[in-house]
Enzyme design. Sequence first.
Site, PDB file in Angstrom:
ATOM      1  N   ARG A   1      -9.151  38.813  18.294  1.00 31.64           N
ATOM      2  CA  ARG A   1     -10.118  39.153  16.862  1.00 31.64           C
ATOM      3  C   ARG A   1     -11.126  39.271  17.726  1.00 31.64           C
ATOM      4  O   ARG A   1     -11.279  39.276  19.265  1.00 31.64           O
ATOM      5  CB  ARG A   1     -10.215  38.521  15.683  1.00 31.64           C
ATOM      6  CG  ARG A   1      -9.094  37.197  15.765  1.00 31.64           C
ATOM      7  CD  ARG A   1     -10.490  35.650  16.797  1.00 31.64           C
ATOM      8  NE  ARG A   1     -11.523  36.207  16.387  1.00 31.64           N
ATOM      9  CZ  ARG A   1     -13.167  35.918  16.711  1.00 31.64           C
ATOM     10  NH1 ARG A   1     -12.787  34.799  18.271  1.00 31.64           N
ATOM     11  NH2 ARG A   1     -14.006  35.958  16.123  1.00 31.64           N
ATOM     12  N   GLY A   2     -12.891  39.586  17.078  1.00 27.13           N
ATOM     13  CA  GLY A   2     -13.403  39.681  17.830  1.00 27.13           C
ATOM     14  C   GLY A   2     -13.756  41.530  17.656  1.00 27.13           C
ATOM     15  O   GLY A   2     -12.812  42.025  18.802  1.00 27.13           O
ATOM     16  N   ALA A   3     -15.140  42.253  17.825  1.00 22.82           N
ATOM     17  CA  ALA A   3     -15.147  43.441  17.983  1.00 22.82           C
ATOM     18  C   ALA A   3     -14.734  44.336  18.922  1.00 22.82           C
ATOM     19  O   ALA A   3     -13.069  44.663  19.454  1.00 22.82           O
ATOM     20  CB  ALA A   3     -16.483  43.792  16.998  1.00 22.82           C
TER      21      ALA A   3
ATOM     22  N   ARG B   1      -6.993  46.943  11.913  1.00 21.07           N
ATOM     23  CA  ARG B   1      -8.162  46.374  10.837  1.00 21.07           C
ATOM     24  C   ARG B   1      -9.288  47.283  10.746  1.00 21.07           C
ATOM     25  O   ARG B   1     -10.025  48.098  11.760  1.00 21.07           O
ATOM     26  CB  ARG B   1      -8.807  45.313  11.855  1.00 21.07           C
ATOM     27  CG  ARG B   1      -8.016  44.063  11.749  1.00 21.07           C
ATOM     28  CD  ARG B   1      -8.060  42.552  12.156  1.00 21.07           C
ATOM     29  NE  ARG B   1      -9.447  41.882  10.957  1.00 21.07           N
ATOM     30  CZ  ARG B   1     -10.356  41.164  11.318  1.00 21.07           C
ATOM     31  NH1 ARG B   1     -10.397  40.894  13.002  1.00 21.07           N
ATOM     32  NH2 ARG B   1     -11.043  40.304  10.613  1.00 21.07           N
TER      33      ARG B   1
ATOM     34  N   GLN C   1     -13.486  30.255  12.782  1.00 21.26           N
ATOM     35  CA  GLN C   1     -13.440  30.953  13.501  1.00 21.26           C
ATOM     36  C   GLN C   1     -14.887  29.886  14.338  1.00 21.26           C
ATOM     37  O   GLN C   1     -14.809  29.938  16.542  1.00 21.26           O
ATOM     38  CB  GLN C   1     -14.191  32.791  14.025  1.00 21.26           C
ATOM     39  CG  GLN C   1     -13.169  33.188  13.519  1.00 21.26           C
ATOM     40  CD  GLN C   1     -12.708  34.013  12.558  1.00 21.26           C
ATOM     41  OE1 GLN C   1     -13.233  33.146  11.200  1.00 21.26           O
ATOM     42  NE2 GLN C   1     -12.434  34.710  12.116  1.00 21.26           N
TER      43      GLN C   1
ATOM     44  N   ASP D   1     -19.986  43.292  14.625  1.00 16.68           N
ATOM     45  CA  ASP D   1     -18.656  44.278  14.495  1.00 16.68           C
ATOM     46  C   ASP D   1     -18.402  45.271  14.817  1.00 16.68           C
ATOM     47  O   ASP D   1     -18.133  46.108  14.747  1.00 16.68           O
ATOM     48  CB  ASP D   1     -17.342  43.754  13.487  1.00 16.68           C
ATOM     49  CG  ASP D   1     -17.298  42.323  13.928  1.00 16.68           C
ATOM     50  OD1 ASP D   1     -17.481  41.158  13.456  1.00 16.68           O
ATOM     51  OD2 ASP D   1     -15.991  42.605  14.474  1.00 16.68           O
TER      52      ASP D   1
ATOM     53  N   ASN E   1     -21.024  41.770  10.453  1.00 17.32           N
ATOM     54  CA  ASN E   1     -20.899  41.090  11.202  1.00 17.32           C
ATOM     55  C   ASN E   1     -19.952  40.223  10.720  1.00 17.32           C
ATOM     56  O   ASN E   1     -20.106  39.972   8.893  1.00 17.32           O
ATOM     57  CB  ASN E   1     -21.790  40.159  12.171  1.00 17.32           C
ATOM     58  CG  ASN E   1     -21.604  39.252  13.193  1.00 17.32           C
ATOM     59  OD1 ASN E   1     -20.082  39.194  13.723  1.00 17.32           O
ATOM     60  ND2 ASN E   1     -22.319  37.911  12.958  1.00 17.32           N
TER      61      ASN E   1
HETATM   62  O1  MRU Z   1     -13.235  38.448  12.209  1.00 18.19           O
HETATM   63  P1  MRU Z   1     -12.542  38.342  13.352  1.00 18.19           P
HETATM   64  O2  MRU Z   1     -12.792  36.885  13.511  1.00 18.19           O
HETATM   65  O3  MRU Z   1     -12.759  39.374  13.723  1.00 18.19           O
HETATM   66  O4  MRU Z   1     -14.277  38.406  13.035  1.00 18.19           O
HETATM   67  C1  MRU Z   1     -15.404  38.041  14.910  1.00 18.19           C
HETATM   68  C2  MRU Z   1     -16.538  38.782  14.107  1.00 18.19           C
HETATM   69  O5  MRU Z   1     -17.380  38.773  13.345  1.00 18.19           O
HETATM   70  C3  MRU Z   1     -17.596  38.010  15.537  1.00 18.19           C
HETATM   71  O6  MRU Z   1     -18.762  37.918  15.407  1.00 18.19           O
HETATM   72  C4  MRU Z   1     -18.333  39.632  16.062  1.00 18.19           C
HETATM   73  O7  MRU Z   1     -17.172  40.629  16.066  1.00 18.19           O
HETATM   74  C5  MRU Z   1     -18.718  39.638  16.732  1.00 18.19           C
HETATM   75  S1  MRU Z   1     -17.512  39.066  18.224  1.00 18.19           S
HETATM   76  C6  MRU Z   1     -18.826  39.437  19.932  1.00 18.19           C
END
Ligand code: MRU
Length: 326
Positions: free
Chosen positions: A26-28, A67, A169, A210, A220
């Site tokens: 996960r994470g963009a 997603r 997270q 994101d 985000n």
């Molecule tokens: O749902 P997630 O854990 O994928 O969400 C991640 C986030 O919101 C992060 O803050 C975002 O992706 C930035 S990471 C560089």
Amino acid sequence: LPHEERVLHCTTAAEVADAIRRLAVRGAPLLGIAGGYGLALAAYAASGEPDQDDQLRSAATMLADARPTAVNLPAAVGRVQAAAVNAADPYPAALAAARAIEREDAAASAAIARHGLPLVPAGARVLTHCNTGRLVSGGEGTAFAIVLAAHRAGRLAHLWVDETRPLLQGARLTAYEAAAAGIPHSVLTDAAAGSLLASGQVDLVLVGADRIAADGSVANKVGTYPLAVLAARHGVPFLVAAPLSTVDLDTPSGSAIPVEQRSAAEVLTVAGRPIAPTGSAAYNPAFDVTPPDLLTALVTERGVLQPVDAQGLAAHCRMEPISVSP
Ligand code: MRU
């Protein structure tokens, strides 16, 4: 995490899509990297089959749709698909494109840290939300890469880590990364951020993104927008750090960003145990959208954009890209 570090081996595009859906990755930025490699796996499996292009197309749709909010995912999958479809031999072309996405993200991460460091005052107490470190990146991350650079430069006094309800997270991942790096940190409930900011113990709020729309609105992790409002109320700078792969000029404004709604169970249970009466409904958007006027600045691999608005963002995206060695 944080109790056990386990490596997950995915050998098919379907396994990658499943890992994305259940947030094993996960994470963009990492969603883009994983999606790209997922499509390379599909190209390997389809290689030489009579319906090769159809197989690639349906794997690309499955991965891109796993997603909805982080634009890195469909963008990376689309890029790998284009490389594969135009190649005589799709698999090596797809793999090379996926590797380039990972390499570019590592370079972007290092450049974000370089550009962001001067924005961190000496002795800074930084508040962050969600997880933005090496667990989301080909490099050291986005917002967390700046935190790390500040720590190494001796400018970081303390990292405040929002726990990031409902999936934690912050508590599970950011605190884990902070501990591994020897960064002095405290985990707080998301609701405690208001009184913390009011007490004057935060010098900078630093988060990732994101998807950033053409007007500079930032999607985000849910809980980011309240932090931006609180930061404005208390006169604390609010910085967003993200690679340009997270900017989506085809999404005109914040209200056009698709916000993922996740299951009620994530809110109504903690560690698998129910915390609300049976039958309660839940409201569980995974992200929120912060309007650009609440951003002090946006840090990307191309530098610092301040103020953040539609015109400035478009010009920022047109700037010369950083070069990446092969
Ligand atoms: O749902 P997630 O854990 O994928 O969400 C991640 C986030 O919101 C992060 O803050 C975002 O992706 C930035 S990471 C560089």
